[in-house]
Motif scaffolding. Structure first.
Motif, short mmCIF file in Angstrom:
data_model
loop_
_atom_site.label_atom_id
_atom_site.label_comp_id
_atom_site.label_asym_id
_atom_site.label_seq_id
_atom_site.Cartn_x
_atom_site.Cartn_y
_atom_site.Cartn_z
N GLN A 1 -60.60 -33.42 58.70
CA GLN A 1 -61.39 -34.22 59.24
C GLN A 1 -61.87 -34.02 60.79
O GLN A 1 -61.75 -34.43 61.66
N VAL A 2 -62.18 -32.73 60.80
CA VAL A 2 -62.42 -32.08 62.04
C VAL A 2 -64.04 -31.60 62.02
O VAL A 2 -64.44 -31.12 60.89
N GLN A 3 -64.85 -31.76 63.12
CA GLN A 3 -66.19 -31.42 63.26
C GLN A 3 -66.42 -30.57 64.32
O GLN A 3 -65.82 -30.87 65.42
N LEU A 4 -67.28 -29.50 64.20
CA LEU A 4 -67.68 -28.89 65.33
C LEU A 4 -69.02 -28.80 65.42
O LEU A 4 -69.82 -28.57 64.15
N VAL A 5 -69.53 -29.25 66.61
CA VAL A 5 -71.07 -29.40 66.88
C VAL A 5 -71.59 -28.53 67.68
O VAL A 5 -71.09 -28.68 68.65
N GLU A 6 -72.48 -27.35 67.29
CA GLU A 6 -73.04 -26.69 68.42
C GLU A 6 -74.05 -27.24 69.10
O GLU A 6 -74.85 -28.06 68.40
N SER A 7 -74.55 -26.83 70.27
CA SER A 7 -75.61 -27.37 70.95
C SER A 7 -76.40 -26.18 72.00
O SER A 7 -75.40 -25.31 72.23
N GLY A 8 -77.50 -26.36 72.56
CA GLY A 8 -77.97 -25.47 73.45
C GLY A 8 -79.07 -24.37 72.86
O GLY A 8 -79.52 -23.67 73.75
N GLY A 9 -79.04 -24.48 71.81
CA GLY A 9 -80.09 -23.23 71.26
C GLY A 9 -81.41 -23.57 71.52
O GLY A 9 -81.81 -24.77 72.05
N GLY A 10 -82.22 -22.45 71.59
CA GLY A 10 -83.65 -22.83 71.56
C GLY A 10 -84.34 -21.48 71.92
O GLY A 10 -83.94 -20.32 71.45
N LEU A 11 -85.72 -21.58 72.39
CA LEU A 11 -86.48 -20.52 72.61
C LEU A 11 -86.63 -19.91 74.02
O LEU A 11 -87.01 -20.77 74.83
N VAL A 12 -86.23 -18.73 74.34
CA VAL A 12 -86.27 -18.19 75.51
C VAL A 12 -87.10 -16.70 75.45
O VAL A 12 -87.10 -16.06 74.38
N GLN A 13 -87.54 -16.34 76.62
CA GLN A 13 -88.11 -15.10 76.76
C GLN A 13 -87.12 -13.94 76.96
O GLN A 13 -85.86 -14.25 77.16
N PRO A 14 -87.30 -12.80 76.72
CA PRO A 14 -86.57 -11.73 76.82
C PRO A 14 -86.05 -11.61 78.15
O PRO A 14 -86.91 -11.61 79.06
N GLY A 15 -84.88 -11.33 78.66
CA GLY A 15 -84.16 -11.21 80.03
C GLY A 15 -83.80 -12.65 80.45
O GLY A 15 -83.17 -12.72 81.42
N GLY A 16 -84.14 -13.68 79.52
CA GLY A 16 -83.70 -14.96 80.02
C GLY A 16 -82.17 -15.34 79.65
O GLY A 16 -81.44 -14.44 79.28
N SER A 17 -81.79 -16.60 80.02
CA SER A 17 -80.32 -17.18 79.67
C SER A 17 -80.46 -18.35 78.80
O SER A 17 -81.15 -19.03 79.03
N LEU A 20 -74.63 -22.10 75.26
CA LEU A 20 -74.26 -22.88 74.08
C LEU A 20 -73.17 -23.54 74.25
O LEU A 20 -72.20 -23.02 74.91
N SER A 21 -72.78 -24.59 73.76
CA SER A 21 -71.72 -25.55 73.73
C SER A 21 -71.31 -25.64 72.39
O SER A 21 -72.16 -25.82 71.23
N CYS A 22 -70.16 -25.66 72.12
CA CYS A 22 -69.49 -26.39 70.84
C CYS A 22 -68.26 -27.22 70.97
O CYS A 22 -67.28 -26.95 71.73
N ALA A 23 -68.45 -28.44 70.54
CA ALA A 23 -67.26 -29.44 70.84
C ALA A 23 -66.81 -29.85 69.48
O ALA A 23 -67.46 -30.20 68.44
N ALA A 24 -65.38 -29.71 69.48
CA ALA A 24 -64.56 -30.15 68.27
C ALA A 24 -64.37 -31.78 68.25
O ALA A 24 -63.77 -32.25 69.44
N SER A 25 -64.32 -32.33 67.40
CA SER A 25 -64.01 -33.88 67.28
C SER A 25 -63.33 -34.31 65.92
O SER A 25 -63.27 -33.53 64.98
N GLY A 26 -63.02 -35.25 66.00
CA GLY A 26 -62.14 -35.68 64.87
C GLY A 26 -60.73 -35.68 64.90
O GLY A 26 -59.96 -35.99 66.12
#
Length: 121
Positions: A1-17, A20-26
């Protein structure tokens, strides 16, 4: 009964930053090692970075010096700071954790569903 949820992805240009985050819950009692994996289209899933409960880290050679993994044990969260991003870093990034639940007698590896990171001009 555990969930891991990632966030923070997206589109960036080369050289950018990107961070990402991942929180466990349950029903999380404690977490041993946590890590980040990635899978590019048509390629095998590969380990990117791992961090132990004590804070020791391991990185893939391709990301050393550019990525940093960290964790906040109080929040059951793992982070991946990605700098100097390259097109080759484009992939779906997954987090995982070796987690002990209060109702179980052993730990088990849990996986998030992934977040897409695209590096393109």
């Amino acid at each position: 009964q555990v969930q891991l949820v990632e966030s923070g992805g997206g589109l960036v240009q080369p050289g950018g930053s990107l961070r990402l985050s991942c929180a466990a819950s349950g029903s999380v009692f404690s977490i041993n090692a946590m890590g980040w994996y990635r899978q590019a289209p048509g390629k095998e899933r590969e380990s990117v970075a791992v961090i132990t409960s004590g804070g020791s880290t391991t990185y893939a050679d391709s990301v050393k010096g550019r990525f940093t993994i960290s964790r906040d044990n109080a929040k059951n969260t793992v982070y991946l700071q990605m700098n100097s991003l390259k097109p080759e870093d484009t992939a779906v990034y997954y987090c995982n954790g070796n987690i002990w639940t209060a109702s179980s007698g052993s730990t088990r590896m849990y996986w998030g569903k992934g977040t897409l990171v695209t590096i393109s001009s």
